[in-house]
Design an enzyme around this catalytic site. Structure first.
Site, PDB file in Angstrom:
ATOM      1  N   ASP A 136      57.684  44.583  39.120  1.00 55.86           N
ATOM      2  CA  ASP A 136      56.915  43.419  39.545  1.00 55.86           C
ATOM      3  C   ASP A 136      55.640  43.895  40.221  1.00 55.86           C
ATOM      4  OD1 ASP A 136      56.857  40.557  39.487  1.00 55.86           O
ATOM      5  OD2 ASP A 136      56.933  40.618  41.660  1.00 55.86           O
ATOM      6  N   LYS A 187      52.828  47.701  30.472  1.00 57.24           N
ATOM      7  CA  LYS A 187      53.606  48.395  31.505  1.00 57.24           C
ATOM      8  C   LYS A 187      54.429  49.518  30.883  1.00 57.24           C
ATOM      9  CE  LYS A 187      54.398  44.485  34.660  1.00 57.24           C
ATOM     10  NZ  LYS A 187      55.443  43.617  35.244  1.00 57.24           N
ATOM     11  N   PHE A 214      45.273  46.529  30.667  1.00 57.13           N
ATOM     12  CA  PHE A 214      45.681  45.141  30.445  1.00 57.13           C
ATOM     13  C   PHE A 214      45.447  44.351  31.725  1.00 57.13           C
ATOM     14  CE2 PHE A 214      49.314  47.333  32.230  1.00 57.13           C
ATOM     15  CZ  PHE A 214      49.897  46.418  33.083  1.00 57.13           C
TER      16      PHE A 214
HETATM   17  P1  ITT Z   1      56.989  41.026  33.253  1.00 54.14           P
HETATM   18  O1  ITT Z   1      57.192  40.173  34.494  1.00 54.14           O
HETATM   19  O2  ITT Z   1      57.729  40.542  32.059  1.00 54.14           O
HETATM   20  O3  ITT Z   1      57.231  42.495  33.533  1.00 54.14           O
HETATM   21  P2  ITT Z   1      54.180  40.321  33.644  1.00 54.14           P
HETATM   22  O4  ITT Z   1      52.928  40.762  32.933  1.00 54.14           O
HETATM   23  O5  ITT Z   1      54.368  38.864  33.900  1.00 54.14           O
HETATM   24  O6  ITT Z   1      55.424  40.943  32.847  1.00 54.14           O
HETATM   25  P3  ITT Z   1      54.021  40.806  36.533  1.00 54.14           P
HETATM   26  O7  ITT Z   1      54.551  39.498  36.913  1.00 54.14           O
HETATM   27  O8  ITT Z   1      54.496  42.010  37.284  1.00 54.14           O
HETATM   28  O9  ITT Z   1      54.290  41.123  35.000  1.00 54.14           O
HETATM   29  O10 ITT Z   1      52.446  40.865  36.553  1.00 54.14           O
HETATM   30  C1  ITT Z   1      51.690  40.063  37.388  1.00 54.14           C
HETATM   31  C2  ITT Z   1      50.299  39.988  36.874  1.00 54.14           C
HETATM   32  O11 ITT Z   1      49.585  41.154  37.238  1.00 54.14           O
HETATM   33  C3  ITT Z   1      50.153  39.837  35.354  1.00 54.14           C
HETATM   34  O12 ITT Z   1      49.120  38.916  35.137  1.00 54.14           O
HETATM   35  C4  ITT Z   1      49.789  41.228  34.888  1.00 54.14           C
HETATM   36  O13 ITT Z   1      48.953  41.183  33.732  1.00 54.14           O
HETATM   37  C5  ITT Z   1      49.041  41.764  36.094  1.00 54.14           C
HETATM   38  N1  ITT Z   1      49.228  43.200  36.234  1.00 54.14           N
HETATM   39  C6  ITT Z   1      50.383  43.843  36.543  1.00 54.14           C
HETATM   40  N2  ITT Z   1      50.188  45.163  36.553  1.00 54.14           N
HETATM   41  C7  ITT Z   1      48.894  45.361  36.234  1.00 54.14           C
HETATM   42  C8  ITT Z   1      48.103  46.503  36.055  1.00 54.14           C
HETATM   43  O14 ITT Z   1      48.600  47.721  36.179  1.00 54.14           O
HETATM   44  N3  ITT Z   1      46.818  46.339  35.720  1.00 54.14           N
HETATM   45  C9  ITT Z   1      46.299  45.111  35.567  1.00 54.14           C
HETATM   46  N4  ITT Z   1      46.977  43.973  35.702  1.00 54.14           N
HETATM   47  C10 ITT Z   1      48.266  44.102  36.042  1.00 54.14           C
END
Ligand code: ITT
Length: 219
Positions: free
Chosen positions: A62, A11, A178
């Site tokens: 999020d 991110k 990712f």
């Molecule tokens: P933080 O909460 O610490 O920011 P996180 O990876 O847990 O990190 P989220 O809860 O927002 O963040 O992410 C939810 C899921 O969606 C998580 O499995 C991410 O890998 C995925 N995700 C979020 N944004 C994405 C993107 O741009 N491309 C692909 N997967 C994404």
């Protein structure tokens, strides 16, 4: 100094392009996430927790993948589903569906302990019912109570910036990005086949960051 609060380096890589050099630093803090059907209240409460922890302006991010044929699942549970089932399994489940359309959504929550003037972007003032009623596109009723000076961490106002991108679930392709990027196709390419600049140009995070950067510039 603005802190981009996330445990996810992917991110930050994408956000860097929208935030001026030196004006933001990542804070690797795993703020507790509430369970909710929408991303808005999760980001808002996360921003309050992160602000309480950092003691300076914070931005939390999020995001989630919403699959049409699964009634929006995994949505707010995307992180848990990636960790437990894994991305390939989500594709396998989606492969059996008639409707493989999907969308990524991202909600950025900004909190610096101050209140905010009225603006087109939603502000969560700690009224969860109003935030939940607003839905993923930020439409609907918002509480306009003043959570400024003297407000406790539960009611600190949080400014929300939302982004959305439509696509569909496909077999994994590509090495970049990712999370669910390899199985999310937009305009013929998966997000994992795009470099950061190209993904940012169309992505949910790019749209939300663009709105945030424009607003933050004047702040
Ligand atoms: P933080 O909460 O610490 O920011 P996180 O990876 O847990 O990190 P989220 O809860 O927002 O963040 O992410 C939810 C899921 O969606 C998580 O499995 C991410 O890998 C995925 N995700 C979020 N944004 C994405 C993107 O741009 N491309 C692909 N997967 C994404």
């Amino acid at each position: 100094m603005l802190r981009y609060v996330t445990t996810n380096p992917g991110k930050v890589r994408e956000a860097e392009r929208y935030l001026r050099d030196g004006s933001v630093e990542r804070l690797d803090f795993d703020y507790p996430e509430i369970q909710a059907a929408e991303l808005g209240p999760i980001a808002a409460q996360g921003a309050r927790e992160a602000y309480r922890h950092a003691g300076e302006p914070v931005l939390v991010d999020d995001a989630g993948l919403f699959v049409e044929g699964l009634d929006g699942f995994p949505g707010p549970y995307s992180s848990y589903v990636e960790e437990t089932l894994g991305v390939e399994r989500v594709h396998e489940i989606a492969a059996d569906l008639d409707d493989r359309r999907a969308a990524f959504r991202c909600v950025l929550g900004y909190c610096d302990g101050d209140g905010f003037a009225a603006s087109p972007d939603p502000v969560d003032r700690g009224d969860r019912d109003a935030a939940a009623a607003a839905g993923p596109d930020g439409e609907g009723e918002r509480s306009d109570g003043d959570g400024g000076e003297g407000a406790d961490a539960e009611t600190l106002p949080v400014k929300l910036f939302e982004g959305y991108v439509p696509g569909r679930i496909v077999a994994p392709r590509g090495e970049a990005g990712f999370g669910y990027d390899p199985i999310f196709e937009h305009d013929g390419e998966t997000f994992a086949e795009m470099d950061t600049e190209r993904k940012n140009a169309v992505s949910h995070r790019g749209r939300a960051l663009e709105k945030f950067a424009e607003w933050f510039e004047d702040r």
